[in-house]
Each structure stands twice: as structure tokens, then as C-alpha cells.
Design an enzyme around this catalytic site. Structure first.
Site, mmCIF file in Angstrom:
data_model
loop_
_atom_site.group_PDB
_atom_site.id
_atom_site.type_symbol
_atom_site.label_atom_id
_atom_site.label_comp_id
_atom_site.label_asym_id
_atom_site.label_seq_id
_atom_site.Cartn_x
_atom_site.Cartn_y
_atom_site.Cartn_z
ATOM 1 N N GLY A 220 45.944 30.662 46.768
ATOM 2 C CA GLY A 220 46.972 30.636 45.728
ATOM 3 C C GLY A 220 47.006 29.395 44.856
ATOM 4 N N ASN B 279 45.661 28.982 41.896
ATOM 5 C CA ASN B 279 45.972 29.371 40.507
ATOM 6 C C ASN B 279 47.450 29.706 40.358
ATOM 7 O OD1 ASN B 279 43.553 29.485 38.566
ATOM 8 N ND2 ASN B 279 42.709 30.306 40.479
ATOM 9 N N ARG C 61 43.780 53.814 51.304
ATOM 10 C CA ARG C 61 43.652 52.962 50.118
ATOM 11 C C ARG C 61 44.427 53.566 48.950
ATOM 12 N NH1 ARG C 61 40.049 49.277 47.588
ATOM 13 N NH2 ARG C 61 41.214 48.686 45.729
ATOM 14 N N ASN D 137 42.800 38.749 34.730
ATOM 15 C CA ASN D 137 42.124 38.258 35.931
ATOM 16 C C ASN D 137 41.397 36.966 35.579
ATOM 17 O OD1 ASN D 137 41.080 38.319 38.635
ATOM 18 N ND2 ASN D 137 39.128 39.051 37.807
ATOM 19 N N HIS E 187 38.029 34.629 36.744
ATOM 20 C CA HIS E 187 36.773 34.762 37.494
ATOM 21 C C HIS E 187 36.006 33.448 37.429
ATOM 22 C CE1 HIS E 187 33.431 36.797 39.329
ATOM 23 N NE2 HIS E 187 32.646 36.227 38.440
ATOM 24 N N ASP F 200 35.345 42.938 37.036
ATOM 25 C CA ASP F 200 35.134 41.765 36.173
ATOM 26 C C ASP F 200 34.507 42.154 34.835
ATOM 27 O OD1 ASP F 200 36.079 40.177 38.325
ATOM 28 O OD2 ASP F 200 34.076 40.056 39.180
ATOM 29 N N GLU G 228 39.743 26.349 36.063
ATOM 30 C CA GLU G 228 40.483 27.617 36.131
ATOM 31 C C GLU G 228 41.982 27.390 35.938
ATOM 32 O OE1 GLU G 228 39.792 30.237 39.485
ATOM 33 O OE2 GLU G 228 37.764 29.503 39.713
HETATM 34 C C1 GRF Z 1 39.362 31.610 42.177
HETATM 35 O O1 GRF Z 1 38.132 30.961 42.182
HETATM 36 C C2 GRF Z 1 39.355 32.782 41.239
HETATM 37 O O2 GRF Z 1 38.557 32.580 40.113
HETATM 38 C C3 GRF Z 1 38.769 33.874 42.095
HETATM 39 O O3 GRF Z 1 39.315 33.652 43.370
HETATM 40 C C4 GRF Z 1 39.668 32.279 43.517
HETATM 41 C C5 GRF Z 1 41.120 32.239 43.850
HETATM 42 O O4 GRF Z 1 41.549 30.946 44.155
HETATM 43 N N1 GRF Z 1 39.052 35.177 41.539
HETATM 44 P P1 GRF Z 1 43.093 30.665 44.404
HETATM 45 O O5 GRF Z 1 43.573 31.633 45.471
HETATM 46 O O6 GRF Z 1 43.823 30.830 43.097
HETATM 47 O O7 GRF Z 1 43.129 29.242 44.902
#
Ligand code: GRF
Length: 208
Positions: free
Chosen positions: A12, A14, A65, A107, A109, A145, A174
Site C-alpha cells: 500500500g 501508493n 471468482r 492503474n 504499472h 495493463d 510511482e
Molecule cells: C507497484 O509497483 C505498482 O506499480 C504495482 O504494484 C506495486 C504496488 O506497490 N502495480 P504498493 O502496494 O503501492 O506499495
């Protein structure tokens, strides 16, 4: 004010960067809920700490699912939001449900898409020997993606890099990129026409 639902499966960071930007007044938004498919995701614990509704949906308990995806969509609809932000969420959204959402789904990436999609982007970039990798924020579509690209930040690959060091430098970018894109979204500055996404900057909007 941008009402955000975050989908996260892991640590988490981000999510934390987005929350920090809100608290610092950089992003005019609110995280309405964090939803995870993983009970012990650090992202859920962080949300709880912040007083944000933290929702775990178990695929096992839902029975399949498909049932999981239906429940996820119902939760998203119940909570209400202006956008869905996938931040380290490790499942694809079921487009049978989510194409009806009608608002932006984003999203992040850890590579310069369309290079190196999938779960091992940093490793794949190193193995390929690229001199630059980076990160991408994109709209989500039915594929993996594969949606229209909103913004990217390049990160040089150093000769001394291993997966860990490259991942760390990309991750730092990011955090900035996601906050930047969400700020642009909150200000209504993201225009999308098919696969082409345009960001209106200050200078443009003040002359329009
Ligand atoms: C990040 O590198 C993001 O780009 C990818 O998964 C990772 C998540 O990191 N999709 P976090 O959980 O936000 O630390």
C-alpha cells in the site's frame, strides 16, 4: 473533491502517497474506502489506522471468482465514487461488471508500457537489458495493463541495478506520478479520445 476508492492487495505505498497528498492539501480528494482481496494486506491495516473503511472481500467465501467480482462491483456501487484507483491490486477486473462503472478506472504499472506488462515488470526490464524503464499510469480496460496511457515517468536502469534497487527507484517515481495524475483528474484536466489521452496544463486552460 474527488471521491476515490482504492483497490489494493499489498503493502500500500501508493495508497499512502495518495493519502499523504490529500492530507497535505495537494490533492483535493477523499479516499472513501480501500478494498482488498487479501485479508492481511498492509493497505487494509493502513486504511483502518486512518479511519478509512477497509473492506476485505474473500474469493473463497464468495464461492467463485465470478461471485467475487460481482460482490466487488456491488461494494463499489454501494460506496459511490468518482474514480477507482488500482494500487498494487493483483487481479484483473471482470469487465462484464466494471464496464458499467462509467467513471475512470486507473492503474499504475512499474514499467513504461506497452513494454513489460504483467506481474514481473522490473525483472523483465532488467532481463531484457533496457537502459530506461519507469512507471505508467493508465486507464484500465478489459486487458492486462493495456488501457490508454495517461502519464509516464522514465527511470534510468543503472549497471549496478538489481531488481530491488530498480524497483525502489521506480516506486519513488510511482508515488509522484499517481498523485500528479489524480490531481489532474480532480481538476478535470484529463481528456480522453479513444486511446489518446491529453492533459490540459495551466497555461492551456487559462487561455481557453
Ligand atoms: C507497484 O509497483 C505498482 O506499480 C504495482 O504494484 C506495486 C504496488 O506497490 N502495480 P504498493 O502496494 O503501492 O506499495
Amino acid at each position: 473533491m474527488l471521491n476515490i476508492i482504492v483497490l489494493a492487495s499489498g503493502r500500500g505505498s501508493n495508497l499512502m502517497a495518495i493519502q499523504a497528498a490529500i492530507e497535505e492539501g495537494q490533492l483535493d480528494g477523499e479516499i472513501k474506502a480501500v478494498i482488498s482481496n487479501r485479508r492481511h494486506a498492509a493497505a487494509l491495516a493502513y486504511a483502518t489506522e486512518k479511519g478509512t473503511p477497509a473492506i476485505w472481500i474473500s474469493q473463497e467465501e464468495e464461492g467463485s471468482r465470478k461471485a467475487y467480482e460481482k460482490r466487488l462491483y456491488q461494494e463499489v456501487e454501494r460506496i459511490g465514487s468518482d474514480c477507482l484507483v488500482m494500487a498494487g491490486y493483483d487481479l484483473l477486473l471482470d469487465w462484464d461488471y466494471f464496464q458499467q462503472y462509467g467513471k475512470p478506472i486507473l492503474n499504475i504499472h512499474p514499467a513504461l508500457l506497452p513494454s513489460f506488462p504483467g506481474m514481473t515488470a522490473q525483472k523483465d526490464a532488467l532481463a531484457y537489458g533496457v537502459k530506461y524503464s519507469g512507471c505508467t499510469v493508465h486507464f484500465v480496460d478489459a486487458g492486462m495493463d493495456s488501457g490508454p496511457i495517461i502519464a509516464q515517468t522514465p527511470v534510468p536502469v543503472l549497471e549496478t541495478d538489481d531488481q530491488e534497487s530498480l524497483s525502489q527507484r521506480i516506486l519513488a517515481e510511482e508515488h509522484k506520478l499517481y498523485v500528479y495524475v489524480l490531481t489532474m483528474l480532480a481538476q478535470g484536466r484529463i481528456m480522453r479520445e479513444g486511446r489518446t489521452v491529453r492533459l490540459a496544463h495551466d497555461t492551456e486552460s487559462s487561455t481557453e
